[in-house]
Design a protein around this motif. Sequence first.
Motif, short mmCIF file in Angstrom:
data_model
loop_
_atom_site.label_atom_id
_atom_site.label_comp_id
_atom_site.label_asym_id
_atom_site.label_seq_id
_atom_site.Cartn_x
_atom_site.Cartn_y
_atom_site.Cartn_z
N ILE A 50 0.85 -1.19 0.00
CA ILE A 50 0.00 0.00 0.00
C ILE A 50 0.89 1.24 0.00
O ILE A 50 1.79 1.37 0.83
N ASN A 51 0.65 2.13 -0.94
CA ASN A 51 1.38 3.40 -0.95
C ASN A 51 0.73 4.35 0.05
O ASN A 51 -0.41 4.76 -0.12
N SER A 52 1.46 4.72 1.08
CA SER A 52 0.90 5.58 2.12
C SER A 52 1.83 6.75 2.37
O SER A 52 3.04 6.67 2.15
N SER A 53 1.24 7.84 2.83
CA SER A 53 2.01 9.02 3.18
C SER A 53 2.27 9.02 4.68
O SER A 53 1.70 8.23 5.44
N ILE A 61 -0.04 7.36 7.72
CA ILE A 61 0.50 6.46 8.74
C ILE A 61 0.11 6.95 10.13
O ILE A 61 -0.26 6.17 11.01
N ARG A 62 0.18 8.25 10.36
CA ARG A 62 -0.20 8.78 11.67
C ARG A 62 -1.70 8.55 11.92
O ARG A 62 -2.11 8.31 13.05
N GLU A 63 -2.51 8.65 10.89
CA GLU A 63 -3.94 8.35 11.03
C GLU A 63 -4.15 6.90 11.44
O GLU A 63 -4.97 6.59 12.32
N ILE A 64 -3.40 6.00 10.81
CA ILE A 64 -3.51 4.58 11.14
C ILE A 64 -3.03 4.33 12.56
O ILE A 64 -3.63 3.56 13.32
N LEU A 65 -1.94 4.99 12.96
CA LEU A 65 -1.45 4.84 14.34
C LEU A 65 -2.50 5.31 15.35
O LEU A 65 -2.66 4.71 16.41
N GLU A 114 1.59 11.35 17.77
CA GLU A 114 2.60 12.42 17.82
C GLU A 114 3.78 12.06 18.72
O GLU A 114 4.84 12.71 18.65
N LYS A 115 3.61 11.04 19.55
CA LYS A 115 4.71 10.60 20.40
C LYS A 115 5.72 9.73 19.64
O LYS A 115 6.81 9.47 20.13
N VAL A 116 5.33 9.26 18.46
CA VAL A 116 6.23 8.42 17.66
C VAL A 116 7.27 9.32 16.99
O VAL A 116 6.91 10.27 16.29
N PRO A 117 8.56 9.05 17.16
CA PRO A 117 9.59 9.92 16.58
C PRO A 117 9.52 9.97 15.06
O PRO A 117 9.10 9.00 14.41
N GLU A 118 9.92 11.09 14.50
CA GLU A 118 9.93 11.27 13.05
C GLU A 118 10.80 10.22 12.38
O GLU A 118 10.50 9.74 11.28
N GLU A 119 11.91 9.83 13.05
CA GLU A 119 12.80 8.81 12.47
C GLU A 119 12.06 7.49 12.27
O GLU A 119 12.25 6.79 11.26
N ALA A 120 11.21 7.14 13.23
CA ALA A 120 10.45 5.89 13.12
C ALA A 120 9.42 5.98 12.00
O ALA A 120 9.21 5.02 11.24
N ILE A 121 8.76 7.13 11.89
CA ILE A 121 7.81 7.34 10.79
C ILE A 121 8.52 7.21 9.45
O ILE A 121 8.03 6.55 8.52
N ASN A 122 9.71 7.81 9.33
CA ASN A 122 10.46 7.74 8.08
C ASN A 122 10.83 6.31 7.72
O ASN A 122 10.86 5.94 6.54
N GLY A 133 9.12 3.61 8.59
CA GLY A 133 8.00 2.70 8.43
C GLY A 133 6.91 3.09 7.46
O GLY A 133 6.12 2.24 7.05
N TYR A 134 6.83 4.36 7.05
CA TYR A 134 5.60 4.77 6.36
C TYR A 134 5.47 4.18 4.96
O TYR A 134 4.35 4.09 4.43
N LYS A 135 6.55 3.72 4.36
CA LYS A 135 6.46 3.10 3.03
C LYS A 135 6.36 1.58 3.12
O LYS A 135 6.42 0.90 2.09
N GLN A 136 6.19 1.03 4.32
CA GLN A 136 6.25 -0.42 4.49
C GLN A 136 4.89 -1.04 4.82
O GLN A 136 4.82 -2.23 5.13
N LEU A 137 3.83 -0.26 4.72
CA LEU A 137 2.51 -0.79 5.03
C LEU A 137 2.13 -1.89 4.04
O LEU A 137 2.19 -1.69 2.83
N GLY A 138 1.76 -3.04 4.57
CA GLY A 138 1.40 -4.15 3.71
C GLY A 138 2.58 -5.00 3.30
O GLY A 138 2.51 -5.74 2.32
N SER A 139 3.68 -4.92 4.03
CA SER A 139 4.82 -5.80 3.77
C SER A 139 4.99 -6.76 4.93
O SER A 139 4.51 -6.53 6.03
N LEU A 140 5.70 -7.86 4.67
CA LEU A 140 5.76 -8.95 5.64
C LEU A 140 6.93 -8.82 6.60
O LEU A 140 6.81 -9.13 7.78
N GLY A 141 8.08 -8.38 6.11
CA GLY A 141 9.27 -8.28 6.95
C GLY A 141 10.29 -9.34 6.57
O GLY A 141 10.19 -9.99 5.54
N SER A 142 11.29 -9.50 7.45
CA SER A 142 12.35 -10.46 7.19
C SER A 142 12.55 -11.30 8.44
O SER A 142 11.69 -11.34 9.32
N GLY A 143 13.70 -11.97 8.53
CA GLY A 143 13.98 -12.78 9.72
C GLY A 143 13.03 -13.95 9.84
O GLY A 143 12.85 -14.73 8.90
#
Length: 233
Positions: A132-135, A139-143, A175-183, A185-195
Amino acid sequence: NMEPEQIRENTYTIKPEGDMNVPVKIYANEQLLEKIREDHTMQQITNVAKLPSIQKHAVVMPDGHQGYGMPVGGVAAFKNIISPGAIGFDINCGIRVLTTNLKREDIDGKEEQIANLLNQKIPTGTGKGGYINSSKGEIREILNHGLEAMKEQGYATQEDINRCEDNGKLPGKAEKVPEEAINRGYKQLGSLGSGNHFLEIQTVQDVFDEDKARAYNLEENQLVIMIHTGSRG
């Protein structure tokens, strides 16, 4: 030099040596212990036993395997310390089962084709983009609003919300989530991950409790999909 000593059935220990503050305790049978030996789990849990303020012992559970710092399946209690890093930086993974109306025989001979299609459709691995392409704003709305926000975007239904733990929303303020974390994660909605994250098609082999099976809409020989996804940044 970290050879565990068996102290009773399915329980082993590594006695404190050097700068270890507490012993290590491992809950495993011989077969699981051999798997645990294959990676750096022993070294990692021994390192945990050296940490200040650790109480009583450092523990490896039967699912123990190598993590980023502390092994996955590792347990330790500390005095006056809270350490999210012990869980790993991929904190807040989730797992769920989706039921289907298919039977095992419905996919006989099609397993490889289905696996290839899933691999093509679902973004996996480190740093991959999401389905999903999200801004950042979305992402903040979903959070803030959880599955309700996904429903508004057409990716969830009211039935999903009703069947999800806490109705798909935990209390908190985006708003408590740091900008670095948003940066991250915001393009990763709908992905599975690794490991150790996965998507797996499974068959219900046995039903042991008919009432619970009916409540969860499960029956023998039914295909279900188990999804274990990472926090995605």
